[in-house]
Scaffold this motif. Structure first.
Motif, short mmCIF file in Angstrom:
data_model
loop_
_atom_site.label_atom_id
_atom_site.label_comp_id
_atom_site.label_asym_id
_atom_site.label_seq_id
_atom_site.Cartn_x
_atom_site.Cartn_y
_atom_site.Cartn_z
N SER A 255 6.31 -16.12 5.06
CA SER A 255 6.36 -15.32 3.83
C SER A 255 7.66 -14.53 3.81
N SER B 92 1.59 -0.80 -2.18
CA SER B 92 1.58 -2.27 -2.10
C SER B 92 1.52 -2.92 -3.48
N GLY B 93 1.82 -4.22 -3.47
CA GLY B 93 1.72 -5.00 -4.71
C GLY B 93 0.28 -5.09 -5.17
N THR B 94 -0.63 -5.17 -4.21
CA THR B 94 -2.05 -5.22 -4.56
C THR B 94 -2.44 -3.94 -5.30
N ASN C 219 -0.99 -3.92 -8.86
CA ASN C 219 -1.76 -4.75 -9.81
C ASN C 219 -3.10 -4.11 -10.14
N GLU D 76 -6.66 -10.51 -3.65
CA GLU D 76 -6.69 -9.04 -3.63
C GLU D 76 -8.11 -8.54 -3.33
N GLU E 135 1.87 -13.90 -13.95
CA GLU E 135 2.54 -13.74 -12.64
C GLU E 135 3.89 -14.45 -12.68
N ASN F 199 3.27 -17.28 -7.32
CA ASN F 199 3.23 -17.57 -5.88
C ASN F 199 2.63 -18.95 -5.59
N ARG G 216 7.63 -10.90 -7.54
CA ARG G 216 8.89 -11.61 -7.31
C ARG G 216 9.66 -11.82 -8.62
N CYS H 154 7.62 -5.62 -6.46
CA CYS H 154 7.56 -5.33 -5.02
C CYS H 154 8.96 -5.20 -4.44
N SER I 13 9.06 -5.12 -0.98
CA SER I 13 8.83 -5.56 0.40
C SER I 13 8.71 -7.07 0.52
N1 TLP Z 1 1.69 -12.09 -1.48
C1 TLP Z 1 1.65 -12.36 -0.06
C2 TLP Z 1 0.23 -12.66 0.39
O1 TLP Z 1 -0.67 -11.72 -0.04
C3 TLP Z 1 -0.26 -14.01 -0.03
C4 TLP Z 1 2.57 -13.50 0.25
O2 TLP Z 1 2.81 -13.73 1.44
O3 TLP Z 1 3.05 -14.17 -0.67
N2 TLP Z 1 1.49 -10.43 -6.21
C5 TLP Z 1 2.03 -11.54 -5.69
C6 TLP Z 1 2.53 -12.59 -6.60
C7 TLP Z 1 2.13 -11.69 -4.31
O4 TLP Z 1 2.66 -12.81 -3.82
C8 TLP Z 1 1.68 -10.66 -3.46
C9 TLP Z 1 1.74 -10.79 -1.96
C10 TLP Z 1 1.12 -9.52 -4.06
C11 TLP Z 1 1.04 -9.43 -5.43
C12 TLP Z 1 0.53 -8.39 -3.24
O5 TLP Z 1 1.50 -7.66 -2.56
P1 TLP Z 1 1.11 -6.78 -1.28
O6 TLP Z 1 1.04 -7.74 -0.13
O7 TLP Z 1 2.24 -5.80 -1.18
O8 TLP Z 1 -0.18 -6.12 -1.55
#
Ligand code: TLP
Length: 345
Positions: A9, A60-62, A65, A91, A138, A142, A174, A199, A201
């Motif tokens: 990742s 976090s991204g979660t 959202n 999530e 999105e 992803n 992204r 995000c 990170s």
């Molecule tokens: N994605 C992570 C994992 O959770 C799968 C990854 O390795 O790709 N929206 C999208 C489109 C994401 O890909 C992710 C994280 C998130 C939200 C959530 O972000 P975090 O991990 O900061 O909560």
């Protein structure tokens, strides 16, 4: 020398020495009181980049959202979303648990939906049905393999949403990749959404941090729920500084990640039994299928680990590779040699 080349990742990056320096020098204050100057600067920077009135820093991204979903909806509402989307699948069921909403999932093409599909899914004004309130998109997608939402599709979906009185949230974890890949400014996308999460990170290489952007009124609501969800942070300028550094130094270089991903895709296509169409690799995510090699994805991942390369297997036969700041073009060549060993066995 790296222990592993880590392609699982773009979240695995470590802060660079210059980023750590910026973090250690950050001016801080209590952000729950709105008094952290570095957080305030980051929020302003993101609001400007996305052309929104305001933005709020969250862990976090979660959370970005889910706070957006919570702030846009009432329990019992329905949220239209793509079936392989992150908020629906990854999530932890938060939409149902924290907002009491139900999702209506639509199947997209590599995660991309059409306005006509959404139009058909909107519930009629009949008390038997849930109230359709929100559409979530999105970009990049992803599980769609880092696919980019064509701008014209977003415009159509947004216009449809507005004509039907719906709100639109964009999971732009992204969005930076989409923007750099096609040379469209982040605000050109963000203008077609009521709220956007981004995000720091992932590809940008910060250790933590996401933001939600939208109108002042909306962000005020998000702020209330951030407190309720336990996401209020204190002297958090230390990490906001990493985000500012990342935006200033790591945005344009995402192009390199995209080139590295393309190189992987084009070369992997040559391996017998690997199914991938390199033209579908638009940004930094490469998804391919190994069904016809006779190996399961998990077996390929285990064998690759022994060769010093970490990859992510999902389903029975699919593999995801993600390129990022800590993977060089030379690393990609090493990874390809490892694939050659593992897949040609
Ligand atoms: N994605 C992570 C994992 O959770 C799968 C990854 O390795 O790709 N929206 C999208 C489109 C994401 O890909 C992710 C994280 C998130 C939200 C959530 O972000 P975090 O991990 O900061 O909560």
């Amino acid at each position: 020398m790296k222990d592993y080349i880590d392609l699982r990742s773009d979240t695995v990056t470590r802060p660079t020495p210059a980023m750590r320096k910026a973090m250690s020098e950050a001016e801080v204050g209590d952000d729950v009181f709105g008094e952290d100057p570095t957080v305030n600067a980051l929020q302003e920077k993101i609001a400007n980049l996305l052309g929104k009135e305001a933005a709020l820093f969250v862990p976090s991204g979660t959370m970005a959202n889910q706070l957006s979903i919570k702030s846009h909806t009432q329990p019992g509402d329905e949220v239209i979303i793509e079936a392989s989307s992150h908020p629906y699948n990854f999530e932890g069921g938060a939409g149902a648990a924290l907002s009491g909403i139900q999702f209506q999932c639509l199947k997209g093409v590599r995660g991309i939906l059409d306005a006509s599909q959404i139009e058909e899914a909107i519930r009629p004004a009949d008390h038997h049905f849930p109230v359709t309130r929100l559409v979530c998109l999105e970009n990049t997608h992803n599980r769609g393999g880092g696919s980019i939402y064509p701008l014209e599709k977003m415009v159509e979906i947004y216009q449809l949403a507005k004509s039907k009185g719906l709100l639109l949230h964009l999971d732009g974890a992204r969005l930076w990749n989409a923007s750099v890949a096609i040379g469209t400014k982040p605000h050109e996308y963000a203008q077609w959404a009521d709220s956007v999460s981004v995000c720091l990170s992932k590809g940008l290489g910060a250790p933590i941090g996401s933001l939600v952007a939208g109108s002042k009124l909306f962000i005020d609501r998000v702020h209330r729920f951030r407190k309720m969800f336990g996401g209020g942070m204190r002297q958090v300028g230390i990490i906001a500084a990493a985000g500012i550094y990342a935006l200033d130094h790591h945005l344009e270089r995402l192009k390199e990640d995209h080139q590295n991903a393309k190189r992987l895709a084009v070369s992997l296509k040559e391996f017998k039994g690997v199914s991938i169409d390199p033209k579908h690799v638009e940004t930094n995510i490469v998804i391919f299928d190994v069904a016809n090699t006779g190996m399961r994805g998990s077996q390929v991942a285990e064998a690759m680990k022994k060769e010093g390369v970490l990859i992510h297997a999902f389903g029975k036969t699919q593999i995801r590779l993600v390129t990022h700041l800590d993977v060089t073009a030379a690393d990609i060549e090493i990874a390809l040699k490892a694939f050659e060993k593992v897949l040609r066995r």
